[in-house]
Structure formats: C-alpha cells, structure tokens
Design a protein around this motif. Sequence first.
Motif, PDB file in Angstrom:
ATOM      1  N   ALA A  58      41.294  42.829  46.810  1.00 44.30           N
ATOM      2  CA  ALA A  58      42.507  43.626  46.659  1.00 44.30           C
ATOM      3  C   ALA A  58      43.217  43.293  45.350  1.00 44.30           C
ATOM      4  N   ALA A  59      43.177  42.031  44.967  1.00 45.73           N
ATOM      5  CA  ALA A  59      43.826  41.632  43.708  1.00 45.73           C
ATOM      6  C   ALA A  59      43.133  42.316  42.523  1.00 45.73           C
ATOM      7  N   ALA A  60      41.797  42.389  42.579  1.00 43.57           N
ATOM      8  CA  ALA A  60      41.060  43.058  41.497  1.00 43.57           C
ATOM      9  C   ALA A  60      41.425  44.536  41.462  1.00 43.57           C
ATOM     10  N   GLU A  61      41.561  45.134  42.634  1.00 41.91           N
ATOM     11  CA  GLU A  61      41.933  46.552  42.681  1.00 41.91           C
ATOM     12  C   GLU A  61      43.337  46.746  42.102  1.00 41.91           C
ATOM     13  N   ARG A  62      44.251  45.843  42.462  1.00 48.63           N
ATOM     14  CA  ARG A  62      45.622  45.894  41.923  1.00 48.63           C
ATOM     15  C   ARG A  62      45.575  45.830  40.391  1.00 48.63           C
ATOM     16  N   ASP A  63      44.769  44.880  39.864  1.00 47.26           N
ATOM     17  CA  ASP A  63      44.682  44.739  38.407  1.00 47.26           C
ATOM     18  C   ASP A  63      44.125  46.011  37.756  1.00 47.26           C
ATOM     19  N   ALA A  64      43.149  46.627  38.414  1.00 51.42           N
ATOM     20  CA  ALA A  64      42.580  47.853  37.853  1.00 51.42           C
ATOM     21  C   ALA A  64      43.653  48.945  37.756  1.00 51.42           C
ATOM     22  N   ILE A  65      44.475  49.064  38.807  1.00 56.82           N
ATOM     23  CA  ILE A  65      45.547  50.076  38.768  1.00 56.82           C
ATOM     24  C   ILE A  65      46.493  49.802  37.602  1.00 56.82           C
ATOM     25  N   VAL A  66      46.843  48.540  37.460  1.00 53.40           N
ATOM     26  CA  VAL A  66      47.802  48.174  36.408  1.00 53.40           C
ATOM     27  C   VAL A  66      47.210  48.453  35.023  1.00 53.40           C
ATOM     28  N   PHE A  67      45.964  48.054  34.798  1.00 50.46           N
ATOM     29  CA  PHE A  67      45.356  48.285  33.472  1.00 50.46           C
ATOM     30  C   PHE A  67      45.155  49.781  33.218  1.00 50.46           C
ATOM     31  N   CYS A  68      44.850  50.521  34.252  1.00 47.35           N
ATOM     32  CA  CYS A  68      44.745  51.973  34.068  1.00 47.35           C
ATOM     33  C   CYS A  68      46.101  52.574  33.719  1.00 47.35           C
ATOM     34  N   SER A  69      47.149  51.995  34.249  1.00 50.08           N
ATOM     35  CA  SER A  69      48.493  52.458  33.887  1.00 50.08           C
ATOM     36  C   SER A  69      48.771  52.182  32.412  1.00 50.08           C
ATOM     37  N   TYR A  70      48.385  51.006  31.953  1.00 51.93           N
ATOM     38  CA  TYR A  70      48.537  50.709  30.516  1.00 51.93           C
ATOM     39  C   TYR A  70      47.746  51.721  29.675  1.00 51.93           C
ATOM     40  N   ILE A  71      46.542  52.025  30.126  1.00 49.20           N
ATOM     41  CA  ILE A  71      45.748  53.015  29.386  1.00 49.20           C
ATOM     42  C   ILE A  71      46.468  54.353  29.343  1.00 49.20           C
ATOM     43  N   ALA A  72      47.041  54.737  30.491  1.00 48.56           N
ATOM     44  CA  ALA A  72      47.759  56.011  30.539  1.00 48.56           C
ATOM     45  C   ALA A  72      48.935  56.018  29.567  1.00 48.56           C
ATOM     46  N   LEU A  73      49.484  54.842  29.341  1.00 52.75           N
ATOM     47  CA  LEU A  73      50.610  54.731  28.396  1.00 52.75           C
ATOM     48  C   LEU A  73      50.127  54.517  26.962  1.00 52.75           C
ATOM     49  N   GLY A  74      48.829  54.464  26.748  1.00 47.19           N
ATOM     50  CA  GLY A  74      48.291  54.338  25.389  1.00 47.19           C
ATOM     51  C   GLY A  74      48.108  52.912  24.906  1.00 47.19           C
ATOM     52  N   SER A  75      48.350  51.951  25.762  1.00 44.72           N
ATOM     53  CA  SER A  75      48.235  50.546  25.326  1.00 44.72           C
ATOM     54  C   SER A  75      46.794  50.053  25.435  1.00 44.72           C
ATOM     55  N   TYR A  76      45.901  50.672  24.664  1.00 48.89           N
ATOM     56  CA  TYR A  76      44.484  50.335  24.755  1.00 48.89           C
ATOM     57  C   TYR A  76      44.206  48.892  24.349  1.00 48.89           C
ATOM     58  N   GLN A  77      44.833  48.467  23.259  1.00 50.76           N
ATOM     59  CA  GLN A  77      44.505  47.123  22.747  1.00 50.76           C
ATOM     60  C   GLN A  77      44.896  46.046  23.729  1.00 50.76           C
ATOM     61  N   LEU A  78      46.033  46.233  24.398  1.00 51.51           N
ATOM     62  CA  LEU A  78      46.447  45.268  25.413  1.00 51.51           C
ATOM     63  C   LEU A  78      45.367  45.121  26.481  1.00 51.51           C
ATOM     64  N   VAL A  79      44.861  46.240  26.931  1.00 48.73           N
ATOM     65  CA  VAL A  79      43.820  46.211  27.968  1.00 48.73           C
ATOM     66  C   VAL A  79      42.570  45.503  27.451  1.00 48.73           C
ATOM     67  N   ILE A  80      42.176  45.846  26.214  1.00 49.49           N
ATOM     68  CA  ILE A  80      40.958  45.262  25.626  1.00 49.49           C
ATOM     69  C   ILE A  80      41.083  43.751  25.484  1.00 49.49           C
ATOM     70  N   SER A  81      42.253  43.285  25.084  1.00 45.22           N
ATOM     71  CA  SER A  81      42.388  41.855  24.844  1.00 45.22           C
ATOM     72  C   SER A  81      42.603  41.072  26.138  1.00 45.22           C
TER      73      SER A  81
END
Lengths: 380, 380, 380, 380
Positions: free
Chosen positions: B35-58
Amino acid sequence: MASPDLLFNLWNLFYLGAYQAAINNIDIPGLDVGAAAERDAIVFCSYIALGSYQLVISEIDSSAATSLQVVKLLALYLTGDKDWMRFSVAFWHTFCGTSADPFGAPTMTWPWEDGTNSLAVAKRRMRAHFEFMEKLGVNKWCFHDRDIAPDGKTLEETNSNLDEIVQLAKQLQGETNIKPLWGTAQLFMHPRYVHGAATSPEVKVYAYAAAQVKKALEVTHYLGGENYVFWGGREGYQTLLNTDMKRELDHLANFLQAVVDYKKKIGFNGTLLIEPKPQEPTKHQYDWDVATTFAFLQKYGLTGEFKINVDCHHELETARINGLLGNIDANTGDPQVGWDTDQFMTDIAEATLVMSSVVKNGGLAPGGFNFDAKLSVPFV
Amino acid sequence: MASPDLLFNLWNLFYLGAYQAAINNIDIPGLDVGAAAERDAIVFCSYIALGSYQLVISEIDSSAATSLQVVKLLALYLTGDKDWMRFSVAFWHTFCGTSADPFGAPTMTWPWEDGTNSLAVAKRRMRAHFEFMEKLGVNKWCFHDRDIAPDGKTLEETNSNLDEIVQLAKQLQGETNIKPLWGTAQLFMHPRYVHGAATSPEVKVYAYAAAQVKKALEVTHYLGGENYVFWGGREGYQTLLNTDMKRELDHLANFLQAVVDYKKKIGFNGTLLIEPKPQEPTKHQYDWDVATTFAFLQKYGLTGEFKINVDCHHELETARINGLLGNIDANTGDPQVGWDTDQFMTDIAEATLVMSSVVKNGGLAPGGFNFDAKLSVPFV
Amino acid sequence: MASPDLLFNLWNLFYLGAYQAAINNIDIPGLDVGAAAERDAIVFCSYIALGSYQLVISEIDSSAATSLQVVKLLALYLTGDKDWMRFSVAFWHTFCGTSADPFGAPTMTWPWEDGTNSLAVAKRRMRAHFEFMEKLGVNKWCFHDRDIAPDGKTLEETNSNLDEIVQLAKQLQGETNIKPLWGTAQLFMHPRYVHGAATSPEVKVYAYAAAQVKKALEVTHYLGGENYVFWGGREGYQTLLNTDMKRELDHLANFLQAVVDYKKKIGFNGTLLIEPKPQEPTKHQYDWDVATTFAFLQKYGLTGEFKINVDCHHELETARINGLLGNIDANTGDPQVGWDTDQFMTDIAEATLVMSSVVKNGGLAPGGFNFDAKLSVPFV
Amino acid sequence: MASPDLLFNLWNLFYLGAYQAAINNIDIPGLDVGAAAERDAIVFCSYIALGSYQLVISEIDSSAATSLQVVKLLALYLTGDKDWMRFSVAFWHTFCGTSADPFGAPTMTWPWEDGTNSLAVAKRRMRAHFEFMEKLGVNKWCFHDRDIAPDGKTLEETNSNLDEIVQLAKQLQGETNIKPLWGTAQLFMHPRYVHGAATSPEVKVYAYAAAQVKKALEVTHYLGGENYVFWGGREGYQTLLNTDMKRELDHLANFLQAVVDYKKKIGFNGTLLIEPKPQEPTKHQYDWDVATTFAFLQKYGLTGEFKINVDCHHELETARINGLLGNIDANTGDPQVGWDTDQFMTDIAEATLVMSSVVKNGGLAPGGFNFDAKLSVPFV
C-alpha cells in the motif's frame, strides 16, 4: 531380443539362402514368447523368399504379433497383383517452377522459355514435359489448367487457349501412353481470388470459379484423367473479425455439390479429391487437415463423393481409417522452418510410416503418388 | 493490492485533479509495504501532472519498487528533451509492395505505375513517396538502392540509374526537409546472390556486392542519411552438408571491415546497423539474432563499429544491455504462422515492453522507428 | 552421375574386392569432371580398404571435391589413433527416471527402490548403476550431486550424504575401471532456485549455489572426472517486466569466474562445459544457444576457460568453428512437439551431420557422448 | 475514415452525453458510404446510451455494415436478460496446484496441507475452497474426482473416500448457494492409464475407467452440476507404429455411448462436454481440436449428445457455427513456448474475439467460463 543360442542355426540357414531347410527346422524347444515370434518371422520370410506369398498372407491373422504383421505387409506388397507405385510428375513444379522465392528473382531458366507466357511457349513446355516423362519412364502426370495454358483477356479466350494446349497434350498422350493421374483448376493466383474462390464474398468470383472448374473437369475427363483435385489455397480467412465462417463453408459445400452433379452429368467416373493444408497463403484454411475435411464432408452430406489427397503419415492414416485415402502428394517440409518448402521426402522413417498406411489400404488406385516437390529446395 | 479504505481519499483527490492536495495528504498511517508503494505512485504521478518531472526522476532511484520505476520512465519520457518518436517511412513496402504472395499475383496497383520498371516510373514513384510523406508529416525515410532505381545491364548503367533517381530525391528532400533515416543495398533479389553476397562461394559475386554497398553507402551519405543498414537475407545456408560456415563468416567479417574502412575514408559519420533475422529465405541466417550477431562482432573485433536494427522485445533489450541498440524496425509477426508476415504492431503489451527498452536507452537517436510493415496483411 | 559405361569396370573391381586391380586401372579416357571425381572416390576407397589411410588423408586436400572430402573423413575416422566413441551413461535418466510426466504418476519401478530417498536406497542405486555399466561395457558415467545422494536438512548434512555415496562410487570405480565423463551440481529442483541460482535476486541463494558447485567440483575432481558441466535451467527469466537482465548476467559471469579460480586452486584440470538450452523451465534461458553463450563468454573474458556441451548439428558446428566443441549430450527432440522430450537419436541424416562435425573436430576428448535420453519416450 | 468536418458536430453531441440531440441531428448531406456508416454507429450508440437496446437490435439486420454489427452485439450484451458471465473456480489448479514444474519441486504451500493426501487434508482443502469462493463471490466450481478425494487401495475404498468428501461439498454448497459448473473423472494421472483409458489396449483399464466415470457422473448429478466434461489426455498415441487408431476410436465411441445411456438412466440432464487438445501428454490426442471432435461425433452418431469445452477463438467459432459451443476453459498459452502453460488470459484482442463468439451464441448457459489457469505462471 531372442536368445542367440536357440535361433542361431535358423538365422544361419536363412542368411545362407537355405529357405526350405529353415522351414524344415522350426521345432526349437524352450523358446519364450518373443523368441517364438522371431522364429515365426524367419520362417514366414523364408516362405516369402520361396514365393509363397499367399500362404504367408493367410497364415498371419490380425491377432498375430506386430513383427509378423510387418512380414504380412511385405507379402501383400510382393504379390504383384497391385500396381503399388503409381508415380506421377507434377507439371507445375517440374516445368513452371523458376526457383524464385519471396525474396529472390528466378534462378532457373529452360531453353524452351522466352520470357513470355505465350501459347508458343506453352506448347514447347508441354513437349518438353512429355519428352522428360518418356525418358523417366513415368506414365502419369498432374496439371493445373492455368499452368499448362496462359490466361486470356476473357473466359472465352482463356478456355480457347486451354483447348489448344489440351489438343497437343492429347496427341502427345496418344504417342506415349501417358495419362493424367489428376487435373485441377488453379483458383489462387489470379487477383480475383484474393478473398477466396468458392468462398469469395463476391458472387461474380464464385461464378467465375465455377466456370473454371467446369472447364477443368471437362478437360481432365477428355484427357482420360483418373482423378480431379481441389486445393483451396484461398478458401479460408485472414481474420475472423471480417469473416462469416459458417456462410463461407455453406458456399463451399454448395460449390462442391454442384461439381458432383456436373461430374455425373458428363459421365466422369474419376475420384474427386480434396487436398487439405492448414494455412499459407491464408491464416486459416478451411480444409485444415483430414479430420477437419471429414467433419465438413459429413456435415454437408458429401462423404461418399470425395476422397483425400494428402502428404504425411498421421494424415494418411486418418484418411485411411475413414475410407478417404485417395492419393498422396509426395513431398515433405522442414521441421525447423515455418513455411511450406515442398521438398522431396528423404526420411526413411517417415516414408516407412507412409507406406505402411498405403499397403494396409491395398494400394492407392485409382490414385497414386504425385511428386509434388520443388526442383531446388536444398534444405537438410 | 492495497486496502481500499486507506487509500480511497488519495485516489479520489488524484482523479479529481487535485494534485497538490494529493501531495499534501501523504501521511497515512497503517499502510503495509504494498500500500505504501501504491501511495508513493499516486504522489509521484501527481508531481508529473504538475510538471515536476525532474523531481520524480531524482527521487526514484534504482532500489525503488517496480511500480515506481514505471512512473520514473513516464517522467523521463515526458521531459521532452528527447525526440523519442523518430518515425520513418519504408520506401519498399509502401511504394514497391504489390500485395502479391507466394501463391498469388499482385493485388494492388498505383496510378503512377505502368507495369515497367523504367526510370520514368521510378521518378513518379519517388514523387508520390515525398507527397505521401509530406501529407503524413513524417520527415524520415528508408530505402534500398534497387527499390528506388532500376537495375541496368551493367554495374555502370545501374549506378547511373541510381544517380539519376538520387538527384531527384535530393531535390525533393530540399523542398520538404525530409532526410533518410537509413539507406541500404539490396543484396538478395538478383539471381547472382542466390548463394550469398558477402558469403557467396563465387568471388565475382563477393566483388559485385562490395561494389554495390560502396555505391549505396556513398548515396546514403550524399542524401544526409543518419544510418546505413545490412540485412543479410542470403548470408546463411540451406544445409551444412555443402557449407564451410567458418570460411563464410570470415568472408563476411572481411566485407564488413572493408565497409568500416570506406565509411571513414568518405567521412560518413552515420551508424552502421546489422539487422538480424533467424531464417527465411535461408534455412539458417548467420545474423540469427542479436546474441549471435554480438558473438560475431566480438570475435572479429567489430564491436565498436556496428549497432543493431531489431524488432521485438527480448532482442531489443539484449541489444540495449550490450550497447548495441541502434534502430527499430517496427513490425511484428503472427505467432500462429511460421513465415514472416511483416505486420504493423498492434499488441499493446508487446509495444509496452518495446518502449520500456527505448526509454531506458534514452531514446534511439540517431536511429529511429522504421515502419517496416506491409500495407495489406490483415492477419488478426 | 557419371556415365555407367566408362566406370563400370572400375566399380566391378571395387565390389569384387579387387582393390589393387582397381587402383591399377584408373586411366580411363573421356571422363567429365563429375565422372573423374567419382573415379577418384573409388580409388581412394580402395586405398582405404587396403589400409592406406594416411595416403588418402594426405592426397585429398581442402580444394578437392565434396565427395572426396567425405572419403577423407572416413579415412580419418578409421586411422584408429582416436577414441572417437567416448560413450557415457547418464546416471539421472537411467537410474533416477521414473517415467512420470506432468500429467502422470511414475510408471516405472526398480527392485532396489523402496519409495524413500534414503542413503540406503542411494547406495543400492549406485551399485545397480555400476553393475549395469559393467554389463554394458561402458567405462564413463555422468552425475548430478543431488541425484546420486539425498538432500539433507543443512548444507553440512547434504555434503555428508554426498561424501558417503562418493566413497562408494570411488570404491566401485576402483573395481571396474569406470570414471566420470563429467559431474555437475543440480541447481534447479530445490524451491530455493525457483528464480535462479547464480542469477537469483536473493544473495543467500547465490551463496548456496556457490557452495554447492564448490562441493560438486571437488567431488568430480576426487572421482577423476574429465569435465565439469553447467546447465542453467533456472538462469533466465519468465518476463522482462521484473528482470534486470544485465545485472543477472553480470552475476552469472562473476559466478563462473569464481569457479575458474577455484578449479585452478584445487588443481582440477578437467574442462568446464556450458550446456545451452533455449527455454524450459524458464521462458528465456540465458544460455539460449551456442552463439548466445559465445557472446557471453567473450563479453566477460571467459572464452578460454569454457567449452560447450551440446546436442544438435547446427549448434555442434557453431561450437566447433569457434573452438568450443567440448562434449555431446546425445539426445534429440520431436519436431512435432513443443517440449523437451529427451529421446534417443534414431535419425541417420541428423546423426551423419553430427558425426561430420565430430570427425572434423578430431574427436571430442576429453569430452565424449553422454546418452542424455529418457528410458521411455516412444515418440516416433 | 469519414471526413471530420461533416461528423464533427454529431461526435461532439455524443461525447457531451447529449444523446437525444445526437439522434435528432442525423440528417447530414454529402456523406459517402463510410461516413454514413459511421453516422449510423453514433446514432445507434446514442440509443444504447438511452437504454433502447431492442430498437438497436431490431434495426440492425444481417446485411448491415460490420461496424454496426459490433454495435448490435453491444446492445445484445447489455440487454441484461442473459447471465453472460457464468464464472467458475477450477478446484485443481486453485487448491491442488503446488507450482512445481518438470524441473522443479513444489514452491507453494498452504496452511491446511500437511504433506499427506489424506481424507483430513481433503476436507480442509474443500473448506478452504468454499471459503475462497464465498469471498470471491463466485457461485460455480469445477472438479475432478481424484483431486477432491484421495485414491484408495481398491475401487470401493476410492469411491467411499469420494462419497465422504462429496457429502462435505454438498453441505458446504447448501450453506453457500454454490454449485458445480461441471465435474469430471481424472483419467490420466494413475499409471494404469499410461496407454489410455477408454482407448487403453487393456480391457481391465477400459472397465476401470468406465467405473470411474459412472461414479463421477453420479456425483456430479448429486451435487447439482450443470455439465460433465471429458478431457482425454491419454486418449491418443505416441507412435502409429504400435497403434490401431481405428480400433481405439471405436472403443472411445462405445465408451461415450455408454455414458450417454447411463446419463439418461439416472436422469442427469446436464450437458456432456468434450475438451479438445492437440497433444501433451500424448504426441497426438484423438480430440485434437473442435473440427476433429466434430468429425468423430458425426461418424459415430453422437452429435446431438455432446458439446465442446474449448479455449481459443478459432476453436470457439468453429464450435459455435456447428452448434457445439458448450463451455469455455478460460486460459491461454504463450506463443513463444511449446508446452501448455495454462496462463490467465490478458490479451484484449484475443478476449474480444472470444466474447464476439459468446455474444453471437447468445451466451454459454448452461455452460460458463471456467478459469482453468495455474496460479503462478508469470510468463509475459
């Protein structure tokens, strides 16, 4: 394996050719079941060597050991009242093949070819064919309508071309005592057949195919052909998404019933043969294998009217036990490649299984062995 | 799967598009590892939706869960600093294909064709090709020498034909900003290549092939091609019984080394690509697959000079991990048929695996995706 | 084929056994190239019949016709200074096989089995094995560690079990002059190896596999084994979606390098052999075929340290021309079924191609032919 | 594709959910045939969105375009008067599978197992099975006799074991409203069946199989099963050399006729289903595919008494058009591996073709979808 001590003397007599002495020395005490069967095989082989085929055939019944069944098949084969080896030359591979492949241009040329598909070339080809057969000593041939004579602009012109070549073939047959094992209509090369002939969704194509088969049947009859073949290379589908399989099979059955009716009308007594193949050029061919064809023939009430033209041992045996074994297209594929290579069969084990079915069938007549193999497939 | 109760609110925010709110609500007690991994995926996808690609990559490193690696690949893909989709039109399938097959005549015609293989037709074909590409908005094309210009009676005449068409292509390229992704020499259609080109047992054939590749390389260079391809359809054998495999491979290596030398001599900086295929038209092709080609390149000291042009996911990934992924020939076969159908790929699962390797590779440039698919293969 | 008139007399002399007379009558005018080669073959076969092998070997050089190369191979084979037929019994198939299959329980039982996998059974099995080999007159055997001795609860107990059986084997070897052709560690049956041994993502599994190979290598050395084999049945993947192929291959290379180091440390001079197989039980096995294995060995600098244990003719020849032909696992599959049937080879054409590579290789020693075939696969 | 200009407004209304407005705006001048069909599809989909399924069904007749046929299938599917998704849990894969493979020991254990095959374990397994089904909300299950209850030393003891477990299943069924989709007798695991059950050359084995099927049929009837299945894993051959195929098929037909008679005698009204498979464990299974089974049923006059249990789209459609589609075993294989992997189906294109046949068939009842897939096959 039997004990070598007990059967040594018997084998010795046999190999020395003292067949009668072998037969006189069959009382060997102490043999177990396996050794007794081996002893019997030696004795029956001795009778065969002495020419007593009928004795062997009548003595070995269906409850005898497998090793004796083999001996019985040998006796049946040697009786000589059968023409077991009814060989035929396939006109198309032998005289129309160019050794091209999907990635390569033709690599074979013949002196009688001039690059055109004219009537003049067709005649030279036919003369070469008969010359070749005479030299080979083979007295049967097989042909497609379109391979022996060129397509014309209209059906009339096409049929006229065919008539002209057939006249020549008739004359050459008269001079050589060669006859067709079978004829057939080529219903796959012309673009009109891209989506099927008898199963085409276009009624005009169905009708054209019917006209073509009518003519090919007449021609086969005229030349004294003993069989007529259907290979439905385009009768199948590329995807079920756009195919009404039931309707296409209904059409195919109607088509074949019409052939049966016409065959009777013109007095053609030859066998009608269906040649199954699973696929290529279609993704799924309706005559997928012998069992599929048998299901189709039964469903549409065509069972008594057709036999099968087939090429490998499971298929042969399936045809045989259902009374459908009509002819053998003697070629083979390569188990390591996925397309149809039409090679000459050189595998003794496979050939043994094939001949086992043929002998059990009492031969193939009026069918035979058509060498449906390309001249230059060097795969080993 | 995570408990729906605990992550319900987070998913809700995400699907409503309240990405920042989702990011602000990541502290959820009681989550297990999944569940924690799923939570993290939602959060990183939210960053992607906001355009914060580099944050996700790093933030997502190589030890993170697989589900997060996928999110990272998405971020990499979306960064936009890569030209991920370098599409190319294959001249041969698109403008030379006739939808014939081994059992059927051509079923396709084009208004610019007149049944000949003349220079005039070649020019009309080339103009049609550029018109098509402009309409499609694709700016790369691929070609074989023999498919864009007709064979002549001599090498000189053949090269002269090619020059004439290349001049036209150069002009059309200038008007449209279209360039070759790659060029190649067609070394399989002409009868001289029946037993190989660089691996032919005839020295004259080897020499002719070399002359043909020299010219094709010059032409590719002249047109600004970014790569040059070798597909060795005839470089293989039909049977080992008449083949000295080692000697043929030595010849092939010499041939490729000569190309490397000549490439440097004329200043061509494009990538040399080998396109493996297991068989067809040969029974065994020497460039069987990526691993076989890699073995060959290492043995003959050619590793740094060649990359691979390839088409399915295991092969792609094998090329990638060995630094050999150069280009993708985007087509697919049918798992139920045994020959090469060259279909457009429509399987999403397979395409996902392909793109996974491409993204891990940081894209394909200077290679790309060449749509090496026949126009009319309807198999499904 | 040569004209029968011109060579009739020579063939006649040859078949009569008048070899010297045949040799004296080689001047036959009017022979074309093919007939001359046939004449030469008769003459060289006559020399062979007279025992003059070296003359034949030195007279036929690499530029001679293929038909003469075959004669030369025969002469090489007959020189007798090679132990060409180094046969071995595979302990596992012969004494551990039960003729079960994925859909069926065991159908074979032996008097020395009692349904347990105890040390007592293992000893009876080993005695039966040596009794069988003596009766057969075969002086080499092959074994897996886990098949000759039962697994224990700990590595120590397992190794102790193995030692006890190895002592027995050593004693039986001493009494019979039988030695191992090769030994190996079974790294695929135990559940710990479900995701690989040297390529497992679990470091503990990697370490356990290393410990097991260390012991198996010691034991093979102790018994006088001439080779040591790696079959990586679990070293592969089921899907690329959860597999880091590069990392797993790096681990495999490290593992094999460690074996090379340890082999030298303990003074084992036998050959290390890798046995490729494309798949089953994995979807993709890393040692897919000989070419893939050769690519791997080159990449990781292991080429001089390993040879290949292989089973079919293309693979054999690929190994041979790259200096990698080490041993033959003599079995075959069925081209019509898709899983590994491990049958005895009965196809003469295939066997001829296999032996052709073996003779060109100057034999297989210190490798040999291990009959890696199940006792009861009746497929034909 | 239609011109976007002309249909833009209509698509817009549709996607906005303004279905009635879409229906009111169908008069668009200037549409060609393709565009008109697209317009009709939009309109009919609007009717579906408004719940007017019957209108869509009656308006689209068999001559309409393919794109409309798809819409009609959707309407048929949505009418809701069919139980389209009759799902079932396969007891054997789900509760007897251990994730072993031919090269590996079991990798899966359950808390209710203790390593024995006792009645106590069988009961715990059955309770777990019903608990799982209740949690899943699935109300059908499928079983083999031997998988739900252990074999005994005699037929009497075996049947008594089965009765004891069946009593428990009956009780659990009563508590949960779960019923068998189908039952079957497992006629392939026990060594007695190594050469067949109904096609065994041993009359005792034939008789034992008959007794086993008699009991399994009674038990299926007692539990309220809606179907009874035959999978003839051992009804085939390994080689034709020792097989009298005709005689074995005669025996099989007799066997099935006896089942039909007994079914009627005990008042079982469920459907008898045959499950074809081409091979594995035999080299050739007599129920090779649907067409082969259809040929067999027709030959032996069994057509009205049996339907087919099948798993892939060509087979499904062949069964459907011949009135034989009875049940779907929902699993799939891997096109790159040659053995039967029994995976869950995840390919959308394949699933679409499957469902197309199901909808055309008006559903499967009294058959359904049995998830005949192994728990742990990770191939992708």
